[in-house]
Each structure stands twice: as C-alpha cells, then as structure tokens.
Design an enzyme around this catalytic site. Structure first.
Site: not given
Ligand code: NAD
Ligand code: UDP
Length: 336
Positions: A124, A148, A152
């Site tokens: 992302s 988050y 990643k």
C-alpha cells in the site's frame, strides 16, 4: 499458470480473479470470508462462465495452505488476504500483525514446502508515510504512521530477505493507491461487511440511504479546495496491474517494488462533484473535523510500472464513479 489467490473473495482479489482467468490462468481462491461473502464466488462463476475453485480457510493455517498448494498444483500466489482498516489497526495492533504479518509468513512457509516461489503481494502507498516530496515514487523513504502500514512494510522486508536467501524467488510488491469502481457487469464491487472507512464505499452507502450523509474529514488542508487529495485508481486497472506483474516475474528473479496508481490527485470535493455529475444523483454531505492520522495529499508517480511492467491505468475517475453506481443499483435490485 496455476495461481492461488488469497483473499480472492474480497474487493481487489475478486476483480483480479477475472483478469487472470480471462488471460488464461487457472485460479484457486483461498479466503476465510472475514470481510467478504460466499456469494462473490457465485458471481465470479456467473461472470466467467465456469465454476470457480474456492477454499474456505485462514492463511495462518499453514497445513491447510500446504494442502491447497499441493492439491491444486499451484505455481504462483497472489496474496491479498489481510485486514485493511487503519483505525482498527491502531485499536488492535496484534490482530493486524497476526493477520497480515503472521499470515504472510505462514503462506511463505507453505510455499517453501512446495517449492512455489512466485509471489505477488498487496502492499500500500501507506508505507510511505508523511510525504517528503510528491508524487511518491518507489524511492521515496518509507515511514508508516500506523500499525496497518507497519504490517505492510514488514511483509515487504520479509519478501526482500526471502528473495535474497533464494535466487529462484520471484516477488512482486505492488503498492496500491486508492482503488475504486467495480467490474463493468456490476455483479461484483466493494461490499465491506461493516460500515466502510473508505470514501467511495461510504458514498455508496449514503446514496442507497443506509447512511444519512457523508462526513468530509477536514476542509482546511493545503490542497486546491481544502479537502484531502488521493490518487483514485479503477479496480480493473489495478487488477490488470497484477496480470502485468505475473508476466514480469516470468523473466525477473528477486523482489521488485512498483506503485500502482494513476499519477493524478483528486480531492474529496472533486470526487463528489464527478460522482454527482456522471450519475445524476445528489450526495448529501457535511464538513467535520480532520480524521486522526490522515495525510493532506498524496498521489503516485506511476512511471516505473509503465517502464518495467508495461502497465498504466486506462480508466478515468468518471468511469470509476459510473461503475460504482452501476454496481450499487445491481446489488440493491438483487437484495429486493
Ligand atoms: P478486502 O477486505 O475486500 O479483501 C481481503 C480479503 O481477505 C477478504 O475477502 C477477507 O475475507 C480475506 N482475509 C482477511 N484475512 C484473512 C486471513 N487471515 N485468511 C484468509 N482470508 C483472509 O480488501 P481489499 O480492498 O480487496 O484489499 C486486498 C488487499 O489489498 C489487502 O491486503 C489490503 O491491505 C490491500 N490494500 C487495499 C487497499 C484498499 O484501499 N482497498 C489499498 C492498499 C492495499
Ligand atoms: N474521507 C472523507 N469521508 C469519509 C471517508 C474518507 O472525507 O467518510 C476522506 C479522507 O479524509 C481522505 C479521502 O477521503 O482525504 C480518502 O479516504 P480513504 O479512507 O478512502 O483513503 P485513505 O485515506 O486511506 O487514502
């Protein structure tokens, strides 16, 4: 190629399944349905015209992944399965490290046991963090600002190290910008199980009357109109990016990072305007304060993907708004 699509019942995975199957790949979907529904598999079967192979399971269940790879003679994996809410990751970081990081390790372990060494990973743009310059290119420093984003980036690091340890590994790390839109059939689209965090699915809920109005988070950013700016990319363009990545890996070992975006920023107000204009609908909205952890503006430099993968986004924002609305009408009709 025989491809396992983890998280393939979800939003981006289901659209990618269509692109892969249409290009002649044999697909198997592996998903625990924690943020998707089994009906997606029926819809895919309808769109593709043949039954889609589906395994209901959690990627952290290494023996089941192992068995799935073996039984389906899998040659490559596209790994979408994971959780994606920034707010939830702040409230429950361990859940995110378990699902996103432990889930990826479990998958790679099973792949190693089966000599499967081709891997495409859903990363992302959130790994970049506060922009030091824009557009973000792949050399921009990475400095995620929430669990988050950390999850990643940790998987990106693991893939880089895995590729260094084994010269046969081929890993593609795709940093997505903001996926929107739906397949042209309207049969699949973005259908989160809970109240959406993201702008486009929230707008869809407002239009169909499930939520009273859109809250625009912040009107005092240093952007053209004060609202947040993002790089919205049609989900079918994103899906085609995975096809290009799989092709690229045929002749390229090691780990490779590419942005998948359009290269253009759109503000919240511009997106609302485009949606209203193309679909002839009204989106009731209110301004509210900035959302914690939001960045003012970011968008991609997508030139590396064009140069190396031969891929670029072909659909515009109007198409995304049109396809989102079409999907909404079709799913509302189905629900009646
Ligand atoms: P999604 O929630 O629609 O799809 C993810 C799918 O994975 C769901 O079907 C869910 O049931 C499944 N899943 C989750 N945890 C699992 C587990 N442990 N085992 C098996 N299945 C599991 O999300 P999406 O928008 O399609 O995103 C796909 C991937 O792309 C995610 O990894 C996400 O972090 C990443 N990504 C998404 C965006 C975005 O804005 N949508 C942006 C950048 C990156
Ligand atoms: N946004 C908004 N209202 C919402 C959801 C999002 O104003 O209900 C804004 C948000 O502040 C950001 C943009 O829309 O500027 C895109 O947000 P989204 O959550 O879709 O993507 P992300 O912030 O993760 O890039």
């Amino acid at each position: 190629m025989n491809i396992l699509i983890t998280g393939g019942a979800g939003y981006i995975g289901s659209h990618t399944a269509i692109a892969l199957a249409n290009a002649g790949h044999k697909i198997t979907i592996f998903d625990n349905l924690c943020n998707s529904k089994l009906t997606v598999i029926d819809q895919l079967t309808k769109i593709l015209g043949f039954p889609v192979n589906f395994i209901n399971g959690d990627v952290r269940n290494t023996p089941l992944v192992n068995k799935s790879l073996k039984e389906n003679e899998i040659e490559g994996v596209i790994h979408f399965a994971g959780l994606k809410s920034v707010a939830e990751s702040v409230a429950n970081p361990l859940l995110y490290y378990s699902n996103n990081v432990q889930g990826s390790i479990s998958l790679i372990e099973a792949m190693q046991q089966n000599q499967v060494k081709t891997f495409v990973f859903s990363s992302s743009a959130t790994v970049y963090g506060e922009p030091t310059y824009l557009p973000y290119d792949e050399k921009h420093p990475t400095n995620p600002i929430n669990p988050y984003g950390h999850s990643k980036l940790q998987v990106e690091t693991i893939l880089g190290d895995w590729a260094k340890s084994d010269p046969e590994v081929k890993a593609s790390i795709l940093r997505y910008f903001n996926p929107v839109g739906a397949h042209e059939s309207g049969l699949i689209g973005e259908n989160p199980n809970q109240i959406p965090n993201n702008l486009m699915p929230y707008i869809a809920k407002v239009i169909c009357g499930s939520l009273p109005n859109l809250n625009i988070y912040g009107k005092d950013y240093g952007t053209r109109d004060g609202t947040g700016e993002r790089d919205y990319i049609h989900v079918m363009d994103l899906a085609e990016g995975h096809l290009a990545a799989i092709d690229y890996l045929k002749n390229n070992h090691g780990s490779h990072i590419h942005n998948l975006g359009t290269g253009h920023g759109t503000t919240v107000l511009e997106l609302i305007e485009a949606f209203q204009e193309i679909n002839k609908v009204e989106i009731p909205y209110k301004f509210s304060g900035r959302r914690g952890g939001d960045l003012a503006s970011y968008y991609s430099d997508a030139n590396k993907a064009l140069k190396e993968l031969g891929w670029q986004a072909r659909r515009n924002l109007e198409q995304s708004c049109k396809d989102t609305y079409h999907h909404l009408l079709i799913s509302n009709n189905r629900a009646k």
